[in-house]
Motif scaffolding. Sequence first.
Motif, PDB file in Angstrom:
ATOM      1  N   CYS A 188       0.791  -1.126   0.067  1.00 58.36           N
ATOM      2  CA  CYS A 188       0.121   0.036   0.021  1.00 58.36           C
ATOM      3  C   CYS A 188       0.986   1.379   0.027  1.00 58.36           C
ATOM      4  CB  CYS A 188      -0.812  -0.043   1.287  1.00 58.36           C
ATOM      5  SG  CYS A 188      -0.133   0.288   2.853  1.00 58.36           S
ATOM      6  N   THR A 189       0.403   2.497   0.011  1.00 58.76           N
ATOM      7  CA  THR A 189       0.998   3.584   0.235  1.00 58.76           C
ATOM      8  C   THR A 189       0.525   4.470   1.352  1.00 58.76           C
ATOM      9  OG1 THR A 189      -0.535   4.995  -1.236  1.00 58.76           O
ATOM     10  CG2 THR A 189       1.238   3.723  -2.236  1.00 58.76           C
ATOM     11  N   LEU A 190       1.423   5.211   2.144  1.00 62.53           N
ATOM     12  CA  LEU A 190       0.819   6.562   2.952  1.00 62.53           C
ATOM     13  C   LEU A 190       0.370   7.386   2.156  1.00 62.53           C
ATOM     14  CD1 LEU A 190       3.212   6.348   5.754  1.00 62.53           C
ATOM     15  CD2 LEU A 190       0.928   5.123   5.684  1.00 62.53           C
ATOM     16  N   LEU A 191      -0.957   8.005   2.249  1.00 65.75           N
ATOM     17  CA  LEU A 191      -1.343   9.116   1.383  1.00 65.75           C
ATOM     18  C   LEU A 191      -1.938  10.089   2.357  1.00 65.75           C
ATOM     19  CD1 LEU A 191      -2.289  10.636  -1.317  1.00 65.75           C
ATOM     20  CD2 LEU A 191      -4.221   8.884  -1.044  1.00 65.75           C
ATOM     21  N   SER A 192      -1.421  11.453   2.537  1.00 65.46           N
ATOM     22  CA  SER A 192      -1.942  12.500   3.522  1.00 65.46           C
ATOM     23  C   SER A 192      -2.607  13.559   2.712  1.00 65.46           C
ATOM     24  CB  SER A 192      -0.903  13.216   4.189  1.00 65.46           C
ATOM     25  OG  SER A 192       0.142  13.972   2.970  1.00 65.46           O
ATOM     26  N   ARG A 206      -4.410  -4.062 -13.037  1.00 65.97           N
ATOM     27  CA  ARG A 206      -4.439  -5.239 -12.378  1.00 65.97           C
ATOM     28  C   ARG A 206      -5.110  -5.163 -11.126  1.00 65.97           C
ATOM     29  NH1 ARG A 206       1.178  -4.135 -13.158  1.00 65.97           N
ATOM     30  NH2 ARG A 206       1.406  -4.412 -10.802  1.00 65.97           N
ATOM     31  N   ASP A 207      -4.936  -4.161 -10.276  1.00 71.40           N
ATOM     32  CA  ASP A 207      -5.669  -4.163  -9.093  1.00 71.40           C
ATOM     33  C   ASP A 207      -5.715  -2.481  -8.663  1.00 71.40           C
ATOM     34  OD1 ASP A 207      -6.599  -4.558  -6.697  1.00 71.40           O
ATOM     35  OD2 ASP A 207      -4.943  -5.611  -5.916  1.00 71.40           O
ATOM     36  N   ALA A 208      -6.431  -2.140  -7.578  1.00 67.81           N
ATOM     37  CA  ALA A 208      -6.360  -0.886  -6.848  1.00 67.81           C
ATOM     38  C   ALA A 208      -5.298  -0.622  -6.283  1.00 67.81           C
ATOM     39  CB  ALA A 208      -7.838  -0.677  -6.498  1.00 67.81           C
ATOM     40  N   VAL A 209      -4.584   0.376  -5.997  1.00 64.82           N
ATOM     41  CA  VAL A 209      -3.667   0.595  -5.079  1.00 64.82           C
ATOM     42  C   VAL A 209      -4.301   0.994  -3.797  1.00 64.82           C
ATOM     43  CG1 VAL A 209      -3.354   3.004  -5.569  1.00 64.82           C
ATOM     44  CG2 VAL A 209      -1.497   1.826  -4.502  1.00 64.82           C
ATOM     45  N   VAL A 224       3.679  -4.105   3.261  1.00 62.95           N
ATOM     46  CA  VAL A 224       4.717  -3.201   2.912  1.00 62.95           C
ATOM     47  C   VAL A 224       3.933  -1.851   2.604  1.00 62.95           C
ATOM     48  CG1 VAL A 224       6.297  -2.634   0.853  1.00 62.95           C
ATOM     49  CG2 VAL A 224       6.049  -5.022   2.012  1.00 62.95           C
ATOM     50  N   THR A 225       4.475  -0.932   2.826  1.00 60.11           N
ATOM     51  CA  THR A 225       3.752   0.428   2.367  1.00 60.11           C
ATOM     52  C   THR A 225       4.973   1.385   1.911  1.00 60.11           C
ATOM     53  OG1 THR A 225       2.469   2.386   3.140  1.00 60.11           O
ATOM     54  CG2 THR A 225       4.241   1.474   4.587  1.00 60.11           C
TER      55      THR A 225
END
Length: 607
Positions: free
Chosen positions: A257-261, A280-283, A374-375
């Motif tokens: 994933c991601t950290l999204l502020s 392929r997929d949604a993040v 994992v991010t």
Amino acid sequence: MCGITGWVDFHRDLRGESETTQAMTDTMACRGPDDEGTWIDVHVAFGHRRLAVIDIEGGRQPMVSPDGRVALTFSGEIYNFRELRTELEGRGHKFRTRSDTEVVLHAYLEWGEHLAERLNGMFALGIWDGHREELVLVRDRVGVKPLYYFPTMDGLLFASEPKAILAHPLADRTVDADGLREIFGGVKNPGASVLRGMPEVVPGHVLRVSRNGIVDRTYWQLTAREHTDDLETTVATVRELLTDIVDRQLISDVPLCTLLSGGLDSSTITALAARAIGERDAVRSFAVDFVDNIEDFQPDVVHPTHDAPYAQEVADLVGADHTHVVLGSAEMTQPAVREAVVRALDWPILIAGSGSMDISLYLLFQAIRQRSTVTLTGEAADELFGGYPWFHFKEYTQTGTLPWTLAHNLGFHSLFGPLLARIDLPGFQREAYRKAVEEVPRLPGETGQEMRMREFTYYFITRFMRTLLDRKDRLSMAVGLEVRVPYCDHRLIEYVYNTPWEMKSTGGREKGLLRSAVTDLLPKSVLERPKTGYPVSKDPAYGRIVREEFCKLLARDDAAVRPLLNPAVVRAVRQDPSSAAMLTGTEVDFALHLNTWIEMYDLKLDI
């Protein structure tokens, strides 16, 4: 991502020391919840805790060479391991797994300690070379992954975290004046540590340990080079680098994933990740918020805008599966949470607002770990592209000191004033500045603003950023979450470090170069959003609960932190607990962290 530890003793047979080796390894179970292993030979013992990310079945450690003479314990990720594997296969190496760990091992067999120059990634590794009877320690270029060591009479102890070294009976549990300066100074001096006799391997360095002693070699450092690209080429190059970096860092066999502020930095990483993943997929993306912010957000100088609307706008644009993790004071003030945070950090990290910030980060990572292993994060973009206010206001750029220490020093003199005078904190900060100035690589004849901004960028990358990376690593690994930092790729750092300030601030905005490189990726609102700090809770209940705990602590005659506190303040609070309201939230929080740390680690104060 993993936890590594080891013990080398050139005068003892360690084959009977499995219990001590296991004890050192066990301290880092949180860093590697998926697997563990030890490997012991005559003069060496390695331990490993594994967080399985690539080649779940094949990447077990410690990993040993085919002839049984070379062993590796490794933490981190190598993003160019596929290219290295192809090159090594061309040189005759045979592989039995898909792991980057085996590539690192064979890279050492091929190139020795010079494997370091070939690795792209975040890493800390220990290699025992039985042919030479030599230990090799290597740390990544900017210090994303931690690596500590403790020289002994006949060898050396090492580990990802100090707690693993402290599990060995030879380790020293003393904190002296130098250690307190490191804690309170707001400066992470390269290689320095808080516990007596336990330094870090300096980022970008290789240590070779043999019967003849320790040899320390620099394999990477920032250098000054003339920037010959025009603005258009520079913008395009930054975009190409970021695209390649994010593509590489999406390699994973586990959920990512991601950290999204909703800020520029994290939004860029999320948008690039979404493009790379494609249909392929949604993040997945995550953000942290607080109950009181949702109900009644009040802007201030550090937080002029609320993260949530911007983060959601980016998530909607790129089709992310977005989650807002909302925290309240009740969960943030749990004693068990504070203890977990202190244990994770190994010692308190002092940044303005660090008490509640550390706790909220830990709880955020804990929530993320329920869905991802994992991010990717936007950490380090401000240091590299000049995003902090310190880069832009004359009162900071002409101070003759490390710029952030001016703000850092505010608000700690009531509770810790006598201690800071005793350890001469101003002298420590002046000396840290002097050493940093001497290190800065400059172009011949460079003067004025260009020289000053180059110096500032160097200070932030080598002194400030490493504190944030340390905190991010420890709090995430405490819950078994791997955090990747695309902006710390050494290729991007080398390029942007040498980009003229006029280009970095193109358009008259902080991080103008980064904004220009990602104009097509993000909503206009995010591209124009002012710099906003990490969110903090403003709930009065948090401050009230923390001060109540502080008053209870000062009521104890045996509180471990008492020798570090201002006696006059202690007396005043004991006589009238309401006087604690005069202290800043940061220093009250920090006193609680310090006390928990000293008692939990059974430390000796020598000041």
